[in-house]
Scaffold this motif. Structure first.
Motif, PDB file in Angstrom:
ATOM      1  N   LEU A   1      -8.550  -7.082   7.321  1.00 30.69           N
ATOM      2  CA  LEU A   1      -7.803  -6.449   6.231  1.00 30.69           C
ATOM      3  C   LEU A   1      -6.325  -6.822   6.233  1.00 30.69           C
ATOM      4  O   LEU A   1      -5.666  -6.736   5.195  1.00 30.69           O
ATOM      5  N   THR A   2      -5.805  -7.222   7.372  1.00 26.15           N
ATOM      6  CA  THR A   2      -4.378  -7.529   7.468  1.00 26.15           C
ATOM      7  C   THR A   2      -4.076  -9.022   7.343  1.00 26.15           C
ATOM      8  O   THR A   2      -2.906  -9.411   7.431  1.00 26.15           O
TER       9      THR A   2
ATOM     10  N   LEU B   1      -0.796 -10.693   5.563  1.00 29.50           N
ATOM     11  CA  LEU B   1       0.390  -9.838   5.626  1.00 29.50           C
ATOM     12  C   LEU B   1       1.476 -10.526   6.445  1.00 29.50           C
ATOM     13  O   LEU B   1       1.173 -11.363   7.300  1.00 29.50           O
TER      14      LEU B   1
ATOM     15  N   ARG C   1       1.440  -6.948  10.126  1.00 29.79           N
ATOM     16  CA  ARG C   1       0.108  -7.157  10.711  1.00 29.79           C
ATOM     17  C   ARG C   1       0.076  -6.677  12.161  1.00 29.79           C
ATOM     18  O   ARG C   1      -0.840  -5.967  12.563  1.00 29.79           O
TER      19      ARG C   1
ATOM     20  N   LEU D   1       0.124  -2.821  12.385  1.00 30.09           N
ATOM     21  CA  LEU D   1      -1.159  -2.198  12.056  1.00 30.09           C
ATOM     22  C   LEU D   1      -2.201  -2.461  13.138  1.00 30.09           C
ATOM     23  O   LEU D   1      -2.977  -1.562  13.487  1.00 30.09           O
TER      24      LEU D   1
ATOM     25  N   VAL E   1       0.610   2.821   8.795  1.00 24.59           N
ATOM     26  CA  VAL E   1      -0.048   2.457   7.539  1.00 24.59           C
ATOM     27  C   VAL E   1       0.891   2.726   6.364  1.00 24.59           C
ATOM     28  O   VAL E   1       1.050   1.885   5.473  1.00 24.59           O
TER      29      VAL E   1
ATOM     30  N   CYS F   1       3.669   0.172   6.144  1.00 21.37           N
ATOM     31  CA  CYS F   1       3.220  -1.177   5.798  1.00 21.37           C
ATOM     32  C   CYS F   1       2.631  -1.281   4.387  1.00 21.37           C
ATOM     33  O   CYS F   1       2.308  -2.386   3.939  1.00 21.37           O
ATOM     34  N   LEU F   2       2.503  -0.177   3.689  1.00 18.72           N
ATOM     35  CA  LEU F   2       1.926  -0.218   2.341  1.00 18.72           C
ATOM     36  C   LEU F   2       2.642  -1.172   1.391  1.00 18.72           C
ATOM     37  O   LEU F   2       1.981  -1.901   0.655  1.00 18.72           O
TER      38      LEU F   2
ATOM     39  N   VAL G   1       1.390  -4.570   2.193  1.00 18.57           N
ATOM     40  CA  VAL G   1      -0.020  -4.711   1.793  1.00 18.57           C
ATOM     41  C   VAL G   1      -0.119  -4.909   0.294  1.00 18.57           C
ATOM     42  O   VAL G   1      -0.833  -5.810  -0.180  1.00 18.57           O
ATOM     43  N   ARG G   2       0.602  -4.104  -0.461  1.00 15.90           N
ATOM     44  CA  ARG G   2       0.589  -4.234  -1.926  1.00 15.90           C
ATOM     45  C   ARG G   2       1.111  -5.589  -2.361  1.00 15.90           C
ATOM     46  O   ARG G   2       0.552  -6.217  -3.256  1.00 15.90           O
TER      47      ARG G   2
ATOM     48  N   HIS H   1      -1.457  -8.345  -1.609  1.00 15.49           N
ATOM     49  CA  HIS H   1      -2.694  -8.278  -2.397  1.00 15.49           C
ATOM     50  C   HIS H   1      -2.429  -8.112  -3.883  1.00 15.49           C
ATOM     51  O   HIS H   1      -3.342  -7.808  -4.652  1.00 15.49           O
TER      52      HIS H   1
END
Length: 117
Positions: A36-37, A40, A45, A48, A104, A107-108, A111-112, A115
């Motif tokens: 999932l990371t 990033l 990364r 997380l 989390v 790091c949002l 992540v946003r 992605h």
């Protein structure tokens, strides 16, 4: 997986078995976090991956403490030492879960951005 439509069945599917014994929600395992990371920034990364590992480590310690406490008979010195060390680590579980949540949350944005969300 727990089949069925009863509230207890649904709760077990959502929260996992660790919730029953240690009040730890079902979280992605290390491999899933690594997947999932991907993509990033390395700092996000690593953060997380670290917080996920820390929670898994404390949960494993709590599970081993449970196993030791189910052992009948007197403990040898190695078991006593293992229990003490693992119990200290298991006591960190709540703090490690909080660090996981903070990691989390922090790091949002990364992540946003990674992605396109």
């Amino acid at each position: 997986m727990v089949d069925g439509g009863w509230p207890e069945d649904r709760r077990r599917r959502l929260w996992g078995d660790a919730w029953l014994t240690h009040r730890v929600p079902l979280l992605p395992d290390a491999g899933e976090v690594a997947r999932l990371t991907e993509g990033l920034p390395e700092t996000a990364r690593e953060r997380l991956l670290t917080v996920a590992h820390d929670v898994a480590e404390a949960l494993a310690a709590a599970c081993r403490v449970d196993e030791l406490e189910e052992t009948s008979g007197p403990w040898d010195p190695e078991q006593i030492a293992e229990h003490e060390a693992l119990d200290r680590l298991a006591d960190e579980l709540t703090a490690r879960l909080a660090a996981y949540a903070l990691g989390v949350t922090a790091c949002l944005p990364a992540v946003r951005a990674a992605h396109g969300a």
